[in-house]
Design an enzyme around this catalytic site. Structure first.
Site, PDB file in Angstrom:
ATOM      1  N   GLU A   1      11.520 -18.204   5.118  1.00 11.20           N
ATOM      2  CA  GLU A   1      11.868 -19.491   4.516  1.00 11.20           C
ATOM      3  C   GLU A   1      10.602 -20.280   4.187  1.00 11.20           C
ATOM      4  OE1 GLU A   1      13.593 -21.311   2.843  1.00 11.20           O
ATOM      5  OE2 GLU A   1      15.095 -22.422   3.971  1.00 11.20           O
ATOM      6  N   ASP A   2      10.694 -21.130   3.189  1.00  8.93           N
ATOM      7  CA  ASP A   2       9.522 -21.916   2.804  1.00  8.93           C
ATOM      8  C   ASP A   2       9.232 -23.049   3.780  1.00  8.93           C
ATOM      9  OD1 ASP A   2      11.794 -23.360   2.094  1.00  8.93           O
ATOM     10  OD2 ASP A   2      11.191 -23.733   0.023  1.00  8.93           O
TER      11      ASP A   2
ATOM     12  N   ASP B   1      13.042 -28.184   7.557  1.00  4.85           N
ATOM     13  CA  ASP B   1      13.017 -29.653   7.534  1.00  4.85           C
ATOM     14  C   ASP B   1      14.056 -30.169   8.536  1.00  4.85           C
ATOM     15  OD1 ASP B   1      12.426 -32.245   6.621  1.00  4.85           O
ATOM     16  OD2 ASP B   1      13.733 -32.101   4.892  1.00  4.85           O
TER      17      ASP B   1
ATOM     18  N   PHE C   1       6.781 -35.437   1.402  1.00  2.50           N
ATOM     19  CA  PHE C   1       7.366 -34.412   0.546  1.00  2.50           C
ATOM     20  C   PHE C   1       6.245 -33.559  -0.043  1.00  2.50           C
ATOM     21  CE2 PHE C   1       9.826 -32.427  -2.787  1.00  2.50           C
ATOM     22  CZ  PHE C   1      10.984 -32.135  -2.090  1.00  2.50           C
TER      23      PHE C   1
ATOM     24  N   ARG D   1       6.440 -25.462  -8.480  1.00  5.01           N
ATOM     25  CA  ARG D   1       6.477 -24.220  -7.685  1.00  5.01           C
ATOM     26  C   ARG D   1       5.260 -23.350  -7.941  1.00  5.01           C
ATOM     27  NH1 ARG D   1      11.685 -23.705  -5.454  1.00  5.01           N
ATOM     28  NH2 ARG D   1      13.415 -24.349  -6.762  1.00  5.01           N
TER      29      ARG D   1
HETATM   30  P1  IMP Z   1      16.670 -28.531   5.581  1.00  9.37           P
HETATM   31  O1  IMP Z   1      18.063 -28.030   5.396  1.00  9.37           O
HETATM   32  O2  IMP Z   1      16.631 -30.043   5.680  1.00  9.37           O
HETATM   33  O3  IMP Z   1      15.909 -27.871   6.702  1.00  9.37           O
HETATM   34  O4  IMP Z   1      15.920 -28.290   4.235  1.00  9.37           O
HETATM   35  C1  IMP Z   1      15.440 -27.071   3.905  1.00  9.37           C
HETATM   36  C2  IMP Z   1      15.203 -26.957   2.429  1.00  9.37           C
HETATM   37  O5  IMP Z   1      14.950 -28.235   1.807  1.00  9.37           O
HETATM   38  C3  IMP Z   1      13.959 -26.143   2.219  1.00  9.37           C
HETATM   39  O6  IMP Z   1      14.259 -24.773   2.170  1.00  9.37           O
HETATM   40  C4  IMP Z   1      13.439 -26.690   0.921  1.00  9.37           C
HETATM   41  O7  IMP Z   1      14.028 -26.014  -0.153  1.00  9.37           O
HETATM   42  C5  IMP Z   1      13.857 -28.135   0.917  1.00  9.37           C
HETATM   43  N1  IMP Z   1      12.782 -29.018   1.402  1.00  9.37           N
HETATM   44  C6  IMP Z   1      12.694 -29.684   2.560  1.00  9.37           C
HETATM   45  N2  IMP Z   1      11.554 -30.387   2.662  1.00  9.37           N
HETATM   46  C7  IMP Z   1      10.874 -30.133   1.522  1.00  9.37           C
HETATM   47  C8  IMP Z   1       9.586 -30.568   1.010  1.00  9.37           C
HETATM   48  O8  IMP Z   1       8.809 -31.333   1.620  1.00  9.37           O
HETATM   49  N3  IMP Z   1       9.262 -30.077  -0.213  1.00  9.37           N
HETATM   50  C9  IMP Z   1      10.041 -29.235  -0.944  1.00  9.37           C
HETATM   51  N4  IMP Z   1      11.241 -28.811  -0.501  1.00  9.37           N
HETATM   52  C10 IMP Z   1      11.643 -29.258   0.708  1.00  9.37           C
HETATM   53 MG    MG Z   2      14.190 -23.419   0.513  1.00  3.97          MG
END
Ligand code: IMP
Ligand code: MG
Length: 183
Positions: free
Chosen positions: A98-99, A102, A152, A165
Site C-alpha cells: 500500500e502507498d 492514514d 497531505f 502521481r
Molecule cells: P485511509 O483509509 O484513511 O487509511 O486512507 C488510505 C488511502 O487514502 C491511501 O491509500 C491513499 O490513497 C489516500 N491517502 C491518505 N493520505 C494521503 C496523502 O497524504 N496523500 C495522498 N493520498 C492519501
Molecule cells: Mg491508496
C-alpha cells in the site's frame, strides 16, 4: 506541478534506500513461503514496481483496485471494489503493498474481505504511515517504510485529484491547492 509542492519530504534517493531496506527484510522473512504481493491500485504502483525488484525470493503479484469515497483528501471508510484479485488466496502468504496508511479504514475493510478467502498468512507493507491519524486502532503495518506528519503528501504514485502521481519524490502539497475543497 513543482509550484504546488511546499517541500520535498522524501527525495528519490531516500525512497530508493527505504525500498531497498524493505525488500531485504521481506526477502529474509518470506524464504520458503508462498509470497503473493497484492498491490493496491493506483497509489502503490511505483512502490510495487520498485519493491518487487528488491525482493530476491520467488513471489507472485496481483492487483486490486478499490475506491474510497472521499472529499479528495480524507477517506470516508466506505470502500468500493473496482477490480478484484485474479489469484485464489487459498494457501498464499499475502503481503498487501500500500502507498500510505492514514486512518486505516481502507486497509481495515480490505483485510476483512481478504481474510474470508483463507490465505495462509496476511501482512501489510506500507511505504508511508501517518500514525497520528489512525482511526482503526488495531490496524498496523507489519512493514512500514517511513512516517509522514499530518500533511497531505503527493508523488511517487500518490495523488491529489488524480494528479502528481508521476513526481519521482514524495512532497507536501501546498494547502492552498486543496483548502478550498475540504474542511
Ligand atoms: P485511509 O483509509 O484513511 O487509511 O486512507 C488510505 C488511502 O487514502 C491511501 O491509500 C491513499 O490513497 C489516500 N491517502 C491518505 N493520505 C494521503 C496523502 O497524504 N496523500 C495522498 N493520498 C492519501
Ligand atoms: Mg491508496
Amino acid at each position: 506541478m513543482l509550484k504546488d509542492i511546499e517541500k520535498v519530504y522524501y527525495s528519490e534517493e531516500t525512497l530508493k534506500n527505504i525500498v531497498k531496506d524493505l525488500g531485504k527484510k521481506i526477502s529474509e522473512d518470506y524464504k520458503d513461503k508462498n509470497l503473493l504481493l497484492v498491490s493496491v491500485l493506483k497509489g502503490s504502483i511505483m512502490f510495487m514496481a520498485d519493491l518487487m525488484r528488491e525482493i530476491t525470493v520467488p513471489c507472485e503479484i496481483d492487483f486490486m483496485c478499490v475506491s474510497s469515497y472521499n472529499d479528495g483528501t480524507k477517506s470516508s471508510g466506505v470502500v468500493k471494489i473496482i477490480k478484484d484479485l485474479d489469484i485464489n488466496l487459498d494457501g498464499k502468504d499475502v503481503l498487501i503493498v500500500e502507498d500510505i496508511l492514514d486512518s486505516g479504514r481502507t486497509l481495515g475493510y480490505l483485510k476483512s474481505i481478504l481474510m474470508t478467502r483463507n490465505p495462509k498468512s496476511f501482512r501489510i507493507c506500507t511505504l508511508l504511515d501517518k500514525p497520528s491519524r489512525r482511526a482503526v486502532p488495531d490496524l498496523w503495518a507489519d512493514y512500514s517504510g517511513a512516517e509522514v506528519p499530518d500533511e497531505f503528501v503527493v508523488g511517487y504514485g500518490l495523488d491529489y485529484d488524480e494528479k502528481y502521481r508521476n513526481l519521482p519524490y514524495i512532497g507536501i502539497l501546498k494547502r492552498e491547492v486543496y483548502s478550498d475543497k475540504c474542511e
